[in-house]
Structures are given as structure tokens and as C-alpha cells.
Write a protein that holds these residues in place. Structure first.
Motif, PDB file in Angstrom:
ATOM      1  N   GLN A 103       0.683  -1.805   0.342  1.00  0.00           N
ATOM      2  CA  GLN A 103       0.222  -0.069  -0.315  1.00  0.00           C
ATOM      3  C   GLN A 103       0.783   0.818  -0.094  1.00  0.00           C
ATOM      4  O   GLN A 103       0.960   1.944   0.693  1.00  0.00           O
ATOM      5  CB  GLN A 103      -1.200   0.213   1.279  1.00  0.00           C
ATOM      6  N   ARG A 104       1.453   1.318  -1.248  1.00  0.00           N
ATOM      7  CA  ARG A 104       2.302   2.449  -1.865  1.00  0.00           C
ATOM      8  C   ARG A 104       2.262   2.910  -2.606  1.00  0.00           C
ATOM      9  O   ARG A 104       1.972   2.347  -3.484  1.00  0.00           O
ATOM     10  CB  ARG A 104       3.562   1.862  -1.088  1.00  0.00           C
ATOM     11  N   LYS A 105       3.108   4.083  -2.816  1.00  0.00           N
ATOM     12  CA  LYS A 105       2.884   4.852  -4.226  1.00  0.00           C
ATOM     13  C   LYS A 105       4.256   3.923  -5.121  1.00  0.00           C
ATOM     14  O   LYS A 105       4.990   3.382  -4.556  1.00  0.00           O
ATOM     15  CB  LYS A 105       3.235   6.144  -4.189  1.00  0.00           C
ATOM     16  N   LEU A 106       4.396   3.988  -6.341  1.00  0.00           N
ATOM     17  CA  LEU A 106       5.564   3.532  -6.885  1.00  0.00           C
ATOM     18  C   LEU A 106       6.711   3.703  -6.911  1.00  0.00           C
ATOM     19  O   LEU A 106       7.121   5.166  -6.497  1.00  0.00           O
ATOM     20  CB  LEU A 106       5.795   3.703  -8.875  1.00  0.00           C
ATOM     21  N   PHE A 107       7.816   2.753  -6.656  1.00  0.00           N
ATOM     22  CA  PHE A 107       9.462   3.262  -5.938  1.00  0.00           C
ATOM     23  C   PHE A 107      10.304   4.375  -7.294  1.00  0.00           C
ATOM     24  O   PHE A 107       9.458   4.363  -8.341  1.00  0.00           O
ATOM     25  CB  PHE A 107      10.049   2.420  -5.802  1.00  0.00           C
TER      26      PHE A 107
END
Length: 147
Positions: A143-147
Motif C-alpha cells: 500500500q504505497r506509491k511506485l518507487f
């Protein structure tokens, strides 16, 4: 421990070019208005080349992520080869599905050997040490934005 400065530098470089690492390497960010199916044939065979920490044989590349700022979701491939362990503290919830090989996961209280077909959940705040006896590949969704 994963060096956040390396990640920040990679983000600055890729954002400065107007692309994300994942859109360059694989499938990229799926915008909310995009209602079409995304298909990644043989995703488990995609190269995983981005080293997470110098001196550690652990690699991760995003394949696809949502463009929803309220509920970000990013998925990619995690590969680890025999060598120094990777220690990572999660600042998001994450799930890994072991595709091949085996990966040792240690949270300081228990060590689990994840093998093909196993699923592991890492809650936000978990500090995990990753290692392997030989090599392992996993599909990861966080549950994170793209690296």
C-alpha cells in the motif's frame, strides 16, 4: 538497512526525467480514469535489476501501481540471492507471494522459510530481515506509491 537516501536519489533522478522506474522497466502507473485491463505476460520472468542496498544481493522492481492517491497500491518483483541479509522496516502494509526458490523471513521473534506458493503479510512498522540459502523470487504488493 535499506538506505533511504538511495531510494530518494533514484526517485529524484527518475522524476526529473518525467518517468518512473517502473514505467520505464515494466508496466507503470495505472491512472484512475484508465478502466482497461493491464496484462503482464510471464511477469515472473521479468528481469529484477534494481539493487536495494549496496553489498546485499536483494533486488526489487515495480511492475504496476495504481494512480489513486487515497489508496495507493504498487506491485512488483522481489529477488534475493545468497549473501548478506537485507533488513527493512516497512512504512506501509505489504504482502509477498513466493514464486520460486525460498526466502527466509525473520521478524526478530520467528524465522519462516517461504517457499513457492507461500504468502506472507508484513504490517506497517514491521522490521524484517530477508535472506536465502540459495535464491528466491516473490511477487510483492504494498500500500504505497511506485518507487
Amino acid at each position: 538497512m535499506m538506505k533511504k537516501t538511495l531510494l530518494i536519489n533514484a526517485l529524484i533522478v527518475t522524476c526529473g526525467l518525467g518517468i518512473t522506474a517502473s514505467s520505464f522497466a515494466h508496466g507503470g502507473d495505472v491512472k484512475q480514469e484508465d478502466k482497461q485491463l493491464k496484462y503482464f505476460k510471464n511477469a515472473g520472468k521479468m528481469p529484477v535489476k534494481t539493487q536495494l542496498e549496496q553489498g546485499v544481493n536483494a533486488y526489487f522492481d515495480d511492475v504496476v501501481g495504481s494512480g489513486d492517491p487515497q489508496a495507493p497500491l504498487s506491485c512488483g518483483l522481489f529477488r534475493i540471492d545468497k549473501g548478506n541479509p537485507l533488513v527493512y522496516t516497512y512504512d506501509y502494509d505489504d504482502i509477498k507471494y513466493v514464486i520460486s526458490g525460498s526466502i527466509l523471513f525473520n521478524d526478530g521473534k520467528q524465522t519462516v522459510e517461504g517457499k513457492k506458493g507461500d504468502v506472507l503479510f508484513f504490517p506497517k512498522g514491521a522490521k524484517i530481515t530477508f535472506s536465502t540459502k540459495s535464491a528466491g523470487l516473490a511477487w510483492a504488493c504494498g500500500q504505497r506509491k511506485l518507487f
